[in-house]
Design a protein around this motif. Structure first.
Motif, PDB file in Angstrom:
ATOM      1  N   PRO A  26       0.838  -1.211   0.000  1.00 38.74           N
ATOM      2  CA  PRO A  26       0.000   0.000   0.000  1.00 38.74           C
ATOM      3  C   PRO A  26       0.864   1.249   0.000  1.00 38.74           C
ATOM      4  N   LYS A  27       0.238   2.373  -0.287  1.00 34.92           N
ATOM      5  CA  LYS A  27       0.978   3.628  -0.343  1.00 34.92           C
ATOM      6  C   LYS A  27       1.598   3.989   0.995  1.00 34.92           C
ATOM      7  N   TRP A  28       1.051   3.443   2.104  1.00 37.39           N
ATOM      8  CA  TRP A  28       1.611   3.730   3.425  1.00 37.39           C
ATOM      9  C   TRP A  28       2.950   3.026   3.648  1.00 37.39           C
ATOM     10  N   PHE A  29       3.341   2.145   2.728  1.00 36.23           N
ATOM     11  CA  PHE A  29       4.620   1.446   2.845  1.00 36.23           C
ATOM     12  C   PHE A  29       5.612   1.896   1.773  1.00 36.23           C
ATOM     13  N   MET A  30       5.191   2.744   0.850  1.00 30.09           N
ATOM     14  CA  MET A  30       6.026   3.138  -0.277  1.00 30.09           C
ATOM     15  C   MET A  30       6.738   4.460   0.001  1.00 30.09           C
ATOM     16  N   PRO A  31       7.980   4.604  -0.472  1.00 30.95           N
ATOM     17  CA  PRO A  31       8.661   5.896  -0.341  1.00 30.95           C
ATOM     18  C   PRO A  31       8.098   6.902  -1.335  1.00 30.95           C
TER      19      PRO A  31
END
Length: 447
Positions: free
Chosen positions: A300-305
């Motif tokens: 998810p976007k919460w894990f992406m830089p």
């Protein structure tokens, strides 16, 4: 002997020039103009033109593997080498200041708690994907939705459980709101189906842009729409009935895929007017290299830089994955965001097509008038001439010769076969990879 046919029907996409066939058209004489000045070539380009034509073409295409290497390293390796949670939203039923303070101290910046008065509303947001998980301190229970994001559903409860047990709280119960089916154990099917749709959409338009420059808008769009339907039917048939990765939902998924492929195709088609044969580069950057890590399909976007976390809001992959998950598993946001994104890309493609066609035509006329050519055009011309000479040489080795009208004639002498026709099939003739021209003094006769 055959004669050239001058009455063949016109088979191109250019408008008729009726005035040229009228008396008035014949009466107007085109004024003679001086030929365009010879193009001045740089030292490198003059040297490059001395290479074998086929080697020139190969060299001019080597930007593609270099582009792939850079793209994979800067996008895939950079995005996925160390995914780490940041600002993960957690729905907290009521309040638990002790838990919030402990998480902020142990895992600073990783989780953001949102207070909810209603457990029903918290569950709804978990299913919609706006909340990673929900936690009720009064019952010591987590609610998750694996069908929306398998990684979040696995990692977030485990991470927060470690904090809770450190506070002396018993291990909480974890309740599944939307389990994944057995045929998609890790929730990766929507991501790879999305990738197939993206690649199909941009490749159809890419080849149109490379080889269909003079085509009218309606012809290009007809190819994109027809090709999009074919690709949609093939991908959904393979993913569903053939592979068994998706059960049911065939018609809705075909329509969703068709719309997305057409939208991507229109966008790439519009870009192709401005970048020509290099259209593969911006197409893959937009719809593969940036779209895949930012889609939320793998993490998810919460894990992406950054910038991939922000790009989740605008890339096609994000909306496509959400639409697939909502249709197949009933999780994630509704189709409104996906349809809006689809319409925006299609509209952008139409705008680029409108202005790009005019710009391409002006640039083409300017090149013709000034006599300017590109290295790729020169290499193609040289290769075409080389292949023509090779064709004539090969025909002569086999006792044949071609006429101006394309008719083949037999060379009658008995000793027609050239000794250079022998040789290793892998390394070519005895005298090297490219045979020398045939003897121009050889006598030929036709019958």
């Amino acid at each position: 002997m055959s004669t050239p046919r001058n009455d063949r029907p016109r088979n191109n996409d250019l408008p008729d020039r009726a005035a040229a066939a009228t008396g008035a058209g014949r009466a107007r004489r085109t004024p003679r103009t001086a030929p365009p000045p010879k193009q001045q070539l740089g030292r490198y380009r003059r040297w490059y033109a001395t290479l074998h034509p086929s080697l020139q073409l190969i060299g001019l295409q080597l930007w593609m593997p270099l582009f792939f290497i850079v793209g994979f390293c800067l996008c895939y390796v950079f995005a996925f080498h160390a995914p780490h949670p940041h600002d993960v939203p957690v729905a907290l039923i009521g309040s638990d200041p002790t838990l919030v303070a402990a998480v902020q101290q142990a895992l600073p910046g990783e989780f953001v708690f949102h207070s909810y008065d209603s457990l029903v509303a918290a569950k709804r947001d978990v299913l919609a994907g706006s909340m990673a998980v929900a936690y009720d301190p009064s019952t010591n229970e987590f609610w998750k939705a694996s069908a929306h994001q398998f990684q979040v559903a696995s990692l977030v409860p485990a991470t927060l459980t470690a904090v809770l047990t450190g506070l002396g709280v018993a291990s909480p119960k974890v309740t599944e709101l939307a389990p994944l089916p057995a045929w998609d154990e890790y929730g990766t099917v929507p991501m790879y189906v999305m990738l197939a749709w993206c690649i199909g959409g941009y490749m159809v338009a890419m080849f149109i842009g490379i080889m269909g420059g003079p085509l009218r808008h309606r012809t290009r769009m007809a190819v994109i729409v027809t090709g999009g339907l074919v690709i949609s039917l093939i991908t959904n048939t393979l993913a569903g009935p053939v592979v068994g990765a998706i059960h049911g939902h065939f018609v809705p998924l075909v329509l969703i895929a068709w719309g997305w492929i057409v939208a991507i195709g229109l966008a790439v088609n519009g870009l192709s007017y401005f970048v020509g044969r290099f259209i593969a580069a911006p197409a893959m950057i937009c719809f593969v290299f940036l779209s895949m890590p930012s889609s939320g399909g793998a993490y998810p976007k919460w894990f992406m830089p950054e910038p991939f976390a922000w790009l989740n809001n605008v890339v096609v992959g994000s909306s496509m994955v959400d639409m697939i998950k909502h249709q197949v598993y009933g999780v994630g946001p509704g189709p409104a965001r996906g349809l809006l994104t689809m319409a925006c890309y299609a509209l952008a493609g139409l705008v680029l097509m409108y202005f790009g066609k005019k710009w391409w035509e002006r640039r083409r006329i300017r090149a013709i008038v000034t006599g300017r050519t590109t290295m790729f055009q020169d290499a193609n011309t040289a290769n075409r001439e080389f292949l023509g000479r090779e064709r004539d040489a090969e025909l002569e080795r086999h006792g044949l010769t071609s006429t101006a009208t394309g008719t083949l004639q037999v060379v009658p002498d008995d000793g027609w076969e050239d000794e250079r026709a022998a040789g290793d099939v892998f390394t070519g003739g005895r005298d090297g990879l490219e045979n020398e021209p045939v003897n121009p003094h050889r006598q030929q006769s036709g019958r």
